[in-house]
Design a protein around this motif. Structure first.
Motif: not given
Length: 379
Positions: A74-76, A80-82, A265-268, A283-290
């Motif tokens: 949750l922290f990461l 990412d969103k911040n 990219l590093c954070l993802n 994981l999908i949400s991270f990849l989508a925002f990336l």
């Protein structure tokens, strides 16, 4: 002008920026000083409100992120969103600081009398619309998923319990969406205007190449040819001036852009290592925002690369002319054009790199390198 190009010419360039300037006005980034004072007063309130809301979003989500410091995933996810929000806010602060200079540049371009092809106008409009739809679709999709699962898409501090009941949950969601959406729309609006200027420069450089290649010298048309060549040189100098001005205006803007994509990219990469396949939704949400971030970075890099190519092609076009039949004085002038064009027009990112496909690849490599160093340190 060749027959296949005559139907491709659009109205003068003064209409070219209208769509993007209206978009910027809509999101509170472009005031029209010719408006009545009463309109300007209300617009200033609207603009200030849209400045404050994302700032509040950063504060309350930062507190929410800190509260989740013991939950690594949750922290990461919140970091990412911040990071996305900070990226948007930092860039529009830079944009506001340089808005007067940018307004002067656009005014000068509008009054230059240059024509824009219909293809360029269409590409510019499609770019803004596609990026807007794609970005908002990604955000909307994951917001909808979060609502269905009764989850907060980003943890934030609010003066009430967001999970106490459905009413308070939806209220919290609306508050966060109201604060975050202006940042997204402002980012898209800024990108649209910046890309339209780069596309304009590329378009005019292509037009200069056609004009240079069409130069034919003969004793009968010597005066006319000299005047045409003089106009070409004047326009080339003017375009170089526009490019240099844009380079100065957006130097810090593109530095923030490159830094943000490297950190993103590093954070993802870290997140994918920590989460793995066990939490597929996260994981999908991270990849989508990336993907959204990479798309925006790619567009800037591609257009920056295109500007380099088209400005260098001026030298090739000059060499392709039938210069051997020209008088010696014109040959010397042409040589100056060739030597000048060999130094390409570029868009700088903090004075450390030029926006190009090579820089895009380097930003990706830097992000992975930082991740690899962190992974080795942890191991």
């Amino acid at each position: 002008m060749p027959a296949h190009e005559s139907n491709d010419i659009c109205a003068p360039g003064k209409y070219y920026f209208m769509f993007n300037l209206q978009f910027l006005t809509l999101v509170g980034l472009w005031r029209n000083d010719s408006w009545p004072k009463r309109w300007l007063f209300f617009y200033d309130i609207y603009e200030t409100t849209l400045h404050i809301l994302p700032m509040i979003y950063i504060v309350i989500t930062s507190i929410g992120t800190y509260q989740q410091r013991n939950e690594l995933t949750l922290f990461l996810a919140n970091v990412d969103k911040n990071l996305v929000a900070v990226n948007f806010i930092t860039k529009y602060i830079i944009f506001m600081m340089k808005r007067k200079q940018l307004s002067m540049l656009i005014t000068e371009i509008i009054h230059s009398g240059d024509n824009i092809t219909k293809k360029c106008v269409k590409l510019m409009s499609i770019h803004v619309i596609v990026v807007t739809i794609f970005s908002l679709s990604v955000v909307t999709a994951f917001c909808s998923q979060a609502i269905m699962n009764r989850e907060m898409i980003v943890e934030a501090w609010l003066p009430f319990d967001t999970m106490k009941n459905l009413k308070q949950y939806l209220t919290a969601f609306q508050i966060l969406a109201t604060m975050f959406t202006p940042s997204v729309l402002r980012g898209i609006a800024m990108q649209g205007l910046i890309c339209s200027i780069i596309m304009y420069l590329c378009e005019q450089l292509k037009e200069l190449q056609r004009r240079i290649r069409s130069l034919k010298f003969s004793l009968e048309n010597e005066v006319q040819m000299r005047n045409r060549f003089k106009d070409i040189i004047k326009k080339h100098v003017r375009l170089m001036k526009y490019s240099q001005t844009m380079k100065v205006i957006f130097n810090e803007y593109f530095f923030v852009q490159n830094l943000a994509i490297t950190l993103e990219l590093c954070l993802n990469a870290v997140m994918m290592t920590v989460v793995g396949l066990s939490q597929k939704k996260l994981l999908i949400s991270f990849l989508a925002f990336l993907c959204v971030a990479l798309l925006n970075a790619y567009i800037y890099s591609y257009l920056g690369n295109e500007l380099i190519i088209q400005s260098e092609n001026i030298a090739h076009a000059a060499y392709d002319t039938e210069w051997t039949s020209w008088p010696v004085d014109l040959q010397k002038d042409l040589l100056i054009v060739i030597r000048t064009a060999q130094k390409p027009l570029v868009i700088s990112a903090g004075g450390m790199a030029n926006m190009s496909m090579q820089t895009f690849a380097q930003a990706l490599y830097n992000g992975y390198s930082i991740f690899a160093v962190l992974a080795d340190a942890v191991d």
